[in-house]
Scaffold this motif. Structure first.
Motif, PDB file in Angstrom:
ATOM      1  N   HIS A 135       0.774  -0.783  -0.227  1.00  0.00           N
ATOM      2  CA  HIS A 135       0.451  -0.295  -0.043  1.00  0.00           C
ATOM      3  C   HIS A 135       0.977   1.700   0.066  1.00  0.00           C
ATOM      4  CE1 HIS A 135      -4.329  -1.972   0.334  1.00  0.00           C
ATOM      5  NE2 HIS A 135      -3.709  -2.771   1.189  1.00  0.00           N
ATOM      6  N   VAL A 136       2.091   1.183   0.757  1.00  0.00           N
ATOM      7  CA  VAL A 136       2.222   1.988   0.630  1.00  0.00           C
ATOM      8  C   VAL A 136       3.613   2.891  -0.698  1.00  0.00           C
ATOM      9  CG1 VAL A 136       4.564   3.459   1.502  1.00  0.00           C
ATOM     10  CG2 VAL A 136       3.744   2.042   2.933  1.00  0.00           C
ATOM     11  N   ASP A 137       4.164   1.501  -1.224  1.00  0.00           N
ATOM     12  CA  ASP A 137       4.271   1.468  -2.666  1.00  0.00           C
ATOM     13  C   ASP A 137       3.682   2.450  -3.553  1.00  0.00           C
ATOM     14  OD1 ASP A 137       6.740   0.686  -2.107  1.00  0.00           O
ATOM     15  OD2 ASP A 137       6.268  -1.537  -2.529  1.00  0.00           O
ATOM     16  N   GLN A 138       1.932   1.842  -3.331  1.00  0.00           N
ATOM     17  CA  GLN A 138       0.867   2.101  -4.176  1.00  0.00           C
ATOM     18  C   GLN A 138       1.237   4.044  -4.044  1.00  0.00           C
ATOM     19  OE1 GLN A 138      -0.691   1.034  -6.592  1.00  0.00           O
ATOM     20  NE2 GLN A 138       1.010  -0.514  -6.918  1.00  0.00           N
ATOM     21  N   LEU A 139       0.781   4.284  -2.989  1.00  0.00           N
ATOM     22  CA  LEU A 139       1.274   6.166  -2.418  1.00  0.00           C
ATOM     23  C   LEU A 139       2.369   6.179  -3.256  1.00  0.00           C
ATOM     24  CD1 LEU A 139      -0.637   6.213   0.663  1.00  0.00           C
ATOM     25  CD2 LEU A 139      -1.286   6.584  -0.839  1.00  0.00           C
ATOM     26  N   GLU A 140       3.907   6.143  -3.001  1.00  0.00           N
ATOM     27  CA  GLU A 140       4.210   6.264  -3.414  1.00  0.00           C
ATOM     28  C   GLU A 140       3.967   6.983  -5.072  1.00  0.00           C
ATOM     29  OE1 GLU A 140       8.915   5.344  -4.446  1.00  0.00           O
ATOM     30  OE2 GLU A 140       8.525   4.005  -3.116  1.00  0.00           O
ATOM     31  N   LEU A 141       3.896   6.224  -5.928  1.00  0.00           N
ATOM     32  CA  LEU A 141       3.638   6.074  -6.962  1.00  0.00           C
ATOM     33  C   LEU A 141       2.516   7.441  -7.367  1.00  0.00           C
ATOM     34  CD1 LEU A 141       3.221   2.678  -8.496  1.00  0.00           C
ATOM     35  CD2 LEU A 141       5.820   3.971  -8.736  1.00  0.00           C
ATOM     36  N   MET A 142       1.789   8.168  -6.621  1.00  0.00           N
ATOM     37  CA  MET A 142       0.932   8.448  -6.692  1.00  0.00           C
ATOM     38  C   MET A 142       0.829  10.119  -6.268  1.00  0.00           C
ATOM     39  SD  MET A 142      -2.276   6.819  -5.283  1.00  0.00           S
ATOM     40  CE  MET A 142      -3.852   7.843  -6.094  1.00  0.00           C
ATOM     41  N   ILE A 143       1.833  10.126  -5.147  1.00  0.00           N
ATOM     42  CA  ILE A 143       1.852  11.266  -4.236  1.00  0.00           C
ATOM     43  C   ILE A 143       3.381  11.750  -4.719  1.00  0.00           C
ATOM     44  CG2 ILE A 143       2.922  12.073  -2.167  1.00  0.00           C
ATOM     45  CD1 ILE A 143       1.416  10.280  -0.934  1.00  0.00           C
ATOM     46  N   ASP A 144       3.450  13.480  -5.013  1.00  0.00           N
ATOM     47  CA  ASP A 144       4.113  14.142  -5.899  1.00  0.00           C
ATOM     48  C   ASP A 144       5.523  13.994  -5.147  1.00  0.00           C
ATOM     49  OD1 ASP A 144       5.863  16.400  -6.420  1.00  0.00           O
ATOM     50  OD2 ASP A 144       3.901  17.916  -6.086  1.00  0.00           O
ATOM     51  N   ASP A 145       6.474  14.261  -5.697  1.00  0.00           N
ATOM     52  CA  ASP A 145       7.617  13.689  -4.962  1.00  0.00           C
ATOM     53  C   ASP A 145       8.337  14.941  -4.626  1.00  0.00           C
ATOM     54  OD1 ASP A 145       7.870  11.532  -7.531  1.00  0.00           O
ATOM     55  OD2 ASP A 145       9.354  12.964  -8.641  1.00  0.00           O
ATOM     56  N   GLU A 146       7.614  16.505  -4.942  1.00  0.00           N
ATOM     57  CA  GLU A 146       8.180  17.201  -3.006  1.00  0.00           C
ATOM     58  C   GLU A 146       7.629  16.771  -2.495  1.00  0.00           C
ATOM     59  OE1 GLU A 146       7.487  21.672  -4.795  1.00  0.00           O
ATOM     60  OE2 GLU A 146       8.448  20.955  -7.080  1.00  0.00           O
ATOM     61  N   LEU A 147       6.471  15.898  -1.974  1.00  0.00           N
ATOM     62  CA  LEU A 147       5.938  16.342  -0.801  1.00  0.00           C
ATOM     63  C   LEU A 147       6.543  14.611  -0.128  1.00  0.00           C
ATOM     64  CD1 LEU A 147       1.775  17.700  -1.211  1.00  0.00           C
ATOM     65  CD2 LEU A 147       3.709  18.029  -0.395  1.00  0.00           C
ATOM     66  N   TRP A 148       6.953  13.696  -1.309  1.00  0.00           N
ATOM     67  CA  TRP A 148       7.288  12.225  -0.644  1.00  0.00           C
ATOM     68  C   TRP A 148       8.567  12.482   0.227  1.00  0.00           C
ATOM     69  CZ3 TRP A 148       3.873   8.204  -0.156  1.00  0.00           C
ATOM     70  CH2 TRP A 148       5.192   7.246   0.158  1.00  0.00           C
ATOM     71  N   PRO A 149       7.735  12.026   1.448  1.00  0.00           N
ATOM     72  CA  PRO A 149       9.102  12.770   2.847  1.00  0.00           C
ATOM     73  C   PRO A 149      10.485  11.430   2.384  1.00  0.00           C
ATOM     74  CG  PRO A 149       7.006  11.197   3.914  1.00  0.00           C
ATOM     75  CD  PRO A 149       7.333  11.193   2.268  1.00  0.00           C
ATOM     76  N   LEU A 150      10.461  10.462   1.963  1.00  0.00           N
ATOM     77  CA  LEU A 150      11.584   9.088   1.573  1.00  0.00           C
ATOM     78  C   LEU A 150      11.970   9.334  -0.162  1.00  0.00           C
ATOM     79  CD1 LEU A 150      10.197   6.602   3.576  1.00  0.00           C
ATOM     80  CD2 LEU A 150      11.659   7.928   4.843  1.00  0.00           C
ATOM     81  N   PRO A 151      12.932   8.939   0.630  1.00  0.00           N
ATOM     82  CA  PRO A 151      13.873   8.980  -1.605  1.00  0.00           C
ATOM     83  C   PRO A 151      12.630   7.701  -2.142  1.00  0.00           C
ATOM     84  CG  PRO A 151      15.484   8.893  -0.019  1.00  0.00           C
ATOM     85  CD  PRO A 151      14.124   8.578   0.884  1.00  0.00           C
ATOM     86  N   LYS A 152      12.543   7.462  -3.174  1.00  0.00           N
ATOM     87  CA  LYS A 152      11.556   7.007  -4.080  1.00  0.00           C
ATOM     88  C   LYS A 152      12.014   6.178  -4.561  1.00  0.00           C
ATOM     89  CE  LYS A 152       6.996   9.545  -4.715  1.00  0.00           C
ATOM     90  NZ  LYS A 152       6.363  10.449  -6.221  1.00  0.00           N
ATOM     91  N   TYR A 153      12.341   4.873  -4.622  1.00  0.00           N
ATOM     92  CA  TYR A 153      12.817   4.090  -5.569  1.00  0.00           C
ATOM     93  C   TYR A 153      13.244   4.485  -7.142  1.00  0.00           C
ATOM     94  CZ  TYR A 153      10.307  -0.089  -2.614  1.00  0.00           C
ATOM     95  OH  TYR A 153      10.725  -0.398  -1.698  1.00  0.00           O
ATOM     96  N   ARG A 154      12.602   4.869  -7.882  1.00  0.00           N
ATOM     97  CA  ARG A 154      13.063   4.997  -8.826  1.00  0.00           C
ATOM     98  C   ARG A 154      14.391   6.587  -8.846  1.00  0.00           C
ATOM     99  NH1 ARG A 154      10.272   9.117  -8.800  1.00  0.00           N
ATOM    100  NH2 ARG A 154       8.666  10.492  -9.790  1.00  0.00           N
ATOM    101  N   GLU A 155      14.549   6.914  -7.563  1.00  0.00           N
ATOM    102  CA  GLU A 155      15.166   7.803  -7.451  1.00  0.00           C
ATOM    103  C   GLU A 155      16.597   7.308  -6.772  1.00  0.00           C
ATOM    104  OE1 GLU A 155      13.169  11.379  -6.371  1.00  0.00           O
ATOM    105  OE2 GLU A 155      13.423  10.448  -4.283  1.00  0.00           O
ATOM    106  N   LEU A 156      16.539   5.785  -5.800  1.00  0.00           N
ATOM    107  CA  LEU A 156      17.725   5.359  -5.378  1.00  0.00           C
ATOM    108  C   LEU A 156      18.430   4.006  -6.455  1.00  0.00           C
ATOM    109  CD1 LEU A 156      15.892   3.465  -2.258  1.00  0.00           C
ATOM    110  CD2 LEU A 156      17.286   5.462  -2.305  1.00  0.00           C
ATOM    111  N   LEU A 157      17.331   4.440  -7.615  1.00  0.00           N
ATOM    112  CA  LEU A 157      17.662   3.532  -8.691  1.00  0.00           C
ATOM    113  C   LEU A 157      18.669   3.882  -9.652  1.00  0.00           C
ATOM    114  CD1 LEU A 157      15.061   1.239  -9.560  1.00  0.00           C
ATOM    115  CD2 LEU A 157      16.911   0.908  -8.335  1.00  0.00           C
ATOM    116  N   GLN A 158      18.354   5.406  -9.211  1.00  0.00           N
ATOM    117  CA  GLN A 158      19.584   6.254 -10.333  1.00  0.00           C
ATOM    118  C   GLN A 158      20.868   6.697  -9.758  1.00  0.00           C
ATOM    119  OE1 GLN A 158      17.127   9.801 -10.829  1.00  0.00           O
ATOM    120  NE2 GLN A 158      15.116   8.725 -12.614  1.00  0.00           N
ATOM    121  N   LEU A 159      21.119   6.377  -8.419  1.00  0.00           N
ATOM    122  CA  LEU A 159      22.529   6.792  -7.726  1.00  0.00           C
ATOM    123  C   LEU A 159      23.626   5.834  -7.902  1.00  0.00           C
ATOM    124  CD1 LEU A 159      20.803   7.422  -4.664  1.00  0.00           C
ATOM    125  CD2 LEU A 159      21.280   9.030  -6.353  1.00  0.00           C
TER     126      LEU A 159
END
Length: 190
Positions: free
Chosen positions: A166-190
């Motif tokens: 459920h958290v993963d689904q919210l991560e996909l929906m919520i604006d990047d600027e609001l999301w309090p943690l690094p998103k998976y795609r951001e982690l994969l870009q590092l």
């Protein structure tokens, strides 16, 4: 995590396929294992049993810590962020209603669907975190180390994946600027 082909192959080779860590750890205390270790002078039976109990305790304590952290992050970080984003969508829908009148229902359909979906994920997370805490409480009163570990394995651990989904689904929906943690795609870009 093995494929069904490997499970069949392992069975054909006479290999065991123990899927739960606490059950796999029972190999430490089988008569054969005790005999091998004691005969070789590596460990006494008492030392072997002690290691078994320590490994079981480490297993359930790691799940306990993970469950506590996930519950904290979900309740204190993810849900407030989801509500904040949901409120932005609600304000957007109100503004569209003000500007477009009845036509807003068609124009704001995506936002309305998102508001509903966010609500369902918030509700599921809250319920599952509460249920997970209750299962932890039940497990924590069990004195037998093996049963304690099995309770965490069977009754607490499944909630970790359910909540995360459920958290993963919210991560996909919520604006990047609001999301309090690094998103998976951001982690994969590092």
């Amino acid at each position: 995590g093995y494929s069904e082909e490997w499970v069949t192959e392992a069975l054909g080779r006479g290999l065991t396929n123990v899927k739960k860590a606490p059950e796999a750890l029972n190999a430490y205390i089988t008569p054969e294992t005790k005999k091998i270790f004691t005969r070789a002078g590596v460990l006494t039976e008492r030392e072997l049993v002690a290691r078994y109990h320590i490994k079981l305790e480490n297993y359930y304590k790691k799940i306990q810590i993970e469950a506590r952290v996930l519950g904290d992050i979900a309740i204190n970080h993810i849900i407030p962020t989801a509500i904040k984003y949901q409120n932005l969508l609600i304000e957007n829908v109100r503004g569209m209603k003000e500007i477009f009148g009845k036509e807003y229902e068609k124009l704001a359909q995506h936002q309305l669907d998102s508001i509903r979906e966010i609500s369902s994920h918030i509700k599921a997370i809250q319920e599952k975190v509460f249920d997970m805490i209750e299962e932890r409480k039940k497990a924590n009163v069990i004195e037998d180390t093996f049963e304690h570990a099995m309770q965490y394995c069977d009754r607490v651990k499944p909630y970790l994946e359910e909540i995360r989904s459920h958290v993963d689904q919210l991560e996909l929906m919520i604006d990047d600027e609001l999301w309090p943690l690094p998103k998976y795609r951001e982690l994969l870009q590092l």
